[in-house]
Design a protein around this motif. Structure first.
Motif, mmCIF file in Angstrom:
data_model
loop_
_atom_site.group_PDB
_atom_site.id
_atom_site.type_symbol
_atom_site.label_atom_id
_atom_site.label_comp_id
_atom_site.label_asym_id
_atom_site.label_seq_id
_atom_site.Cartn_x
_atom_site.Cartn_y
_atom_site.Cartn_z
ATOM 1 N N ARG A 86 0.833 -1.206 0.000
ATOM 2 C CA ARG A 86 0.000 0.000 0.000
ATOM 3 C C ARG A 86 0.867 1.254 0.000
ATOM 4 N NH1 ARG A 86 -2.692 -2.857 4.027
ATOM 5 N NH2 ARG A 86 -1.865 -1.438 5.600
ATOM 6 N N GLY A 87 1.956 1.233 0.754
ATOM 7 C CA GLY A 87 2.867 2.382 0.794
ATOM 8 C C GLY A 87 3.494 2.648 -0.560
ATOM 9 N N LEU A 88 3.903 1.579 -1.250
ATOM 10 C CA LEU A 88 4.499 1.725 -2.580
ATOM 11 C C LEU A 88 3.469 2.285 -3.563
ATOM 12 C CD1 LEU A 88 6.948 1.286 -4.412
ATOM 13 C CD2 LEU A 88 6.111 -1.036 -4.811
ATOM 14 N N ALA A 89 2.231 1.775 -3.479
ATOM 15 C CA ALA A 89 1.170 2.285 -4.355
ATOM 16 C C ALA A 89 0.902 3.763 -4.062
ATOM 17 C CB ALA A 89 -0.103 1.467 -4.182
ATOM 18 N N ALA A 90 0.890 4.128 -2.774
ATOM 19 C CA ALA A 90 0.663 5.523 -2.414
ATOM 20 C C ALA A 90 1.807 6.415 -2.918
ATOM 21 C CB ALA A 90 0.512 5.662 -0.901
ATOM 22 N N GLN A 91 3.042 5.905 -2.825
ATOM 23 C CA GLN A 91 4.179 6.678 -3.334
ATOM 24 C C GLN A 91 4.079 6.874 -4.839
ATOM 25 O OE1 GLN A 91 7.619 4.477 -2.048
ATOM 26 N NE2 GLN A 91 7.716 5.505 -0.059
ATOM 27 N N GLN A 92 3.711 5.814 -5.552
ATOM 28 C CA GLN A 92 3.575 5.929 -7.005
ATOM 29 C C GLN A 92 2.445 6.884 -7.373
ATOM 30 O OE1 GLN A 92 3.120 1.844 -8.145
ATOM 31 N NE2 GLN A 92 5.317 1.434 -8.141
ATOM 32 N N GLN A 93 1.346 6.821 -6.614
ATOM 33 C CA GLN A 93 0.241 7.739 -6.865
ATOM 34 C C GLN A 93 0.670 9.173 -6.567
ATOM 35 O OE1 GLN A 93 -3.202 6.904 -4.512
ATOM 36 N NE2 GLN A 93 -4.550 8.196 -5.736
ATOM 37 N N ALA A 94 1.439 9.367 -5.502
ATOM 38 C CA ALA A 94 1.908 10.714 -5.168
ATOM 39 C C ALA A 94 2.853 11.248 -6.238
ATOM 40 C CB ALA A 94 2.602 10.694 -3.812
ATOM 41 N N ILE A 95 3.697 10.361 -6.763
ATOM 42 C CA ILE A 95 4.615 10.777 -7.831
ATOM 43 C C ILE A 95 3.822 11.192 -9.069
ATOM 44 C CG2 ILE A 95 6.366 9.907 -9.435
ATOM 45 C CD1 ILE A 95 7.467 8.245 -7.071
ATOM 46 N N ALA A 96 2.794 10.383 -9.414
ATOM 47 C CA ALA A 96 1.971 10.708 -10.580
ATOM 48 C C ALA A 96 1.232 12.029 -10.364
ATOM 49 C CB ALA A 96 0.984 9.577 -10.862
ATOM 50 N N SER A 97 0.702 12.223 -9.154
ATOM 51 C CA SER A 97 0.002 13.476 -8.856
ATOM 52 C C SER A 97 0.960 14.652 -8.912
ATOM 53 C CB SER A 97 -0.642 13.411 -7.477
ATOM 54 O OG SER A 97 -1.662 12.441 -7.454
ATOM 55 N N ALA A 98 2.162 14.460 -8.413
ATOM 56 C CA ALA A 98 3.153 15.540 -8.438
ATOM 57 C C ALA A 98 3.529 15.885 -9.879
ATOM 58 C CB ALA A 98 4.386 15.134 -7.644
ATOM 59 N N ARG A 99 3.623 14.879 -10.736
ATOM 60 C CA ARG A 99 3.940 15.158 -12.150
ATOM 61 C C ARG A 99 2.810 15.938 -12.811
ATOM 62 N NH1 ARG A 99 6.246 9.213 -13.379
ATOM 63 N NH2 ARG A 99 8.318 9.526 -12.486
ATOM 64 N N ARG A 100 1.557 15.537 -12.529
ATOM 65 C CA ARG A 100 0.426 16.278 -13.090
ATOM 66 C C ARG A 100 0.426 17.723 -12.595
ATOM 67 N NH1 ARG A 100 -2.620 11.697 -11.676
ATOM 68 N NH2 ARG A 100 -3.507 12.854 -9.926
ATOM 69 N N LEU A 101 0.665 17.881 -11.278
ATOM 70 C CA LEU A 101 0.683 19.225 -10.721
ATOM 71 C C LEU A 101 1.830 20.045 -11.310
ATOM 72 C CD1 LEU A 101 -0.501 21.266 -8.725
ATOM 73 C CD2 LEU A 101 1.034 20.328 -6.989
ATOM 74 N N ASP A 102 2.982 19.404 -11.470
ATOM 75 C CA ASP A 102 4.125 20.114 -12.064
ATOM 76 C C ASP A 102 3.817 20.547 -13.494
ATOM 77 O OD1 ASP A 102 5.615 19.892 -9.772
ATOM 78 O OD2 ASP A 102 6.807 18.171 -10.466
ATOM 79 N N SER A 103 3.171 19.667 -14.261
ATOM 80 C CA SER A 103 2.859 20.032 -15.646
ATOM 81 C C SER A 103 1.829 21.170 -15.688
ATOM 82 C CB SER A 103 2.372 18.829 -16.445
ATOM 83 O OG SER A 103 1.099 18.438 -16.014
ATOM 84 N N VAL A 104 0.828 21.121 -14.792
ATOM 85 C CA VAL A 104 -0.168 22.198 -14.752
ATOM 86 C C VAL A 104 0.483 23.493 -14.291
ATOM 87 C CG1 VAL A 104 -2.246 23.008 -13.559
ATOM 88 C CG2 VAL A 104 -2.156 20.695 -14.480
ATOM 89 N N LEU A 105 1.336 23.420 -13.299
ATOM 90 C CA LEU A 105 2.016 24.629 -12.818
ATOM 91 C C LEU A 105 2.916 25.220 -13.901
ATOM 92 C CD1 LEU A 105 2.901 23.739 -9.112
ATOM 93 C CD2 LEU A 105 1.112 25.282 -9.939
ATOM 94 N N ALA A 106 3.520 24.352 -14.678
ATOM 95 C CA ALA A 106 4.347 24.854 -15.781
ATOM 96 C C ALA A 106 3.488 25.559 -16.822
ATOM 97 C CB ALA A 106 5.120 23.701 -16.420
ATOM 98 N N LYS A 107 2.279 25.035 -17.051
ATOM 99 C CA LYS A 107 1.385 25.638 -18.036
ATOM 100 C C LYS A 107 0.860 27.000 -17.556
ATOM 101 C CE LYS A 107 -0.326 21.352 -20.025
ATOM 102 N NZ LYS A 107 -1.492 20.463 -20.149
ATOM 103 N N VAL A 108 0.593 27.103 -16.256
ATOM 104 C CA VAL A 108 -0.002 28.342 -15.744
ATOM 105 C C VAL A 108 1.041 29.282 -15.131
ATOM 106 C CG1 VAL A 108 -2.250 27.297 -15.336
ATOM 107 C CG2 VAL A 108 -0.554 27.335 -13.489
#
Length: 131
Positions: A86-108
């Motif tokens: 579960r911890g590994l899945a949460a880390q992977q989900q957090a990494i994916a969320s961080a990438r999405r947020l980084d891409s949105v922040l780069a756009k805006v």
């Protein structure tokens, strides 16, 4: 028979009587000691059997406790493996969320808004990226 022969016969007869009495007394003492010995041995054997049964019952209890402890350790190990997954899945989900947020922040990054209506599409994009 002569008097000496009769005297010898009486002496020998007396010696045999005394020897018989002594031998009977020794035989009674030996049989008594042997019987007491057998009784003590049987008592010790009976006590040893009782002690053995007590030790076996204690051994069964200890084996049951060890089996229970082993099953609890195994369950804890399985729970740790599940928590690690579960911890590994949460880390992977957090990494994916961080990438999405980084891409949105780069756009805006260069967006400038002076009113709330102008800022809402940017805020909406950021909020959807963090979801």
């Amino acid at each position: 028979m002569s008097a000496l022969g009769e005297l010898t016969e009486v002496a020998v007869s007396g010696i045999w009587k005394i020897a018989t009495i002594v031998l009977v007394a020794v035989l009674i003492a030996v049989l008594s000691a042997g019987g007491t010995g057998w009784w003590m041995i049987a008592s010790a054997r009976d006590q040893a059997l009782v002690d053995l049964k007590d030790a076996q019952a204690e051994n069964v209890q200890l084996l049951g406790a060890i089996e229970k402890q082993n099953s609890l350790v195994e369950a804890a190990g399985n729970a740790k493996l599940a928590a690690d997954a579960r911890g590994l899945a949460a880390q992977q989900q957090a990494i994916a969320s961080a990438r999405r947020l980084d891409s949105v922040l780069a756009k805006v990054a260069g967006v400038r808004a002076t009113t709330c209506d102008e800022a809402m599409p940017t805020v909406k994009a950021i909020l959807e990226a963090t979801r």
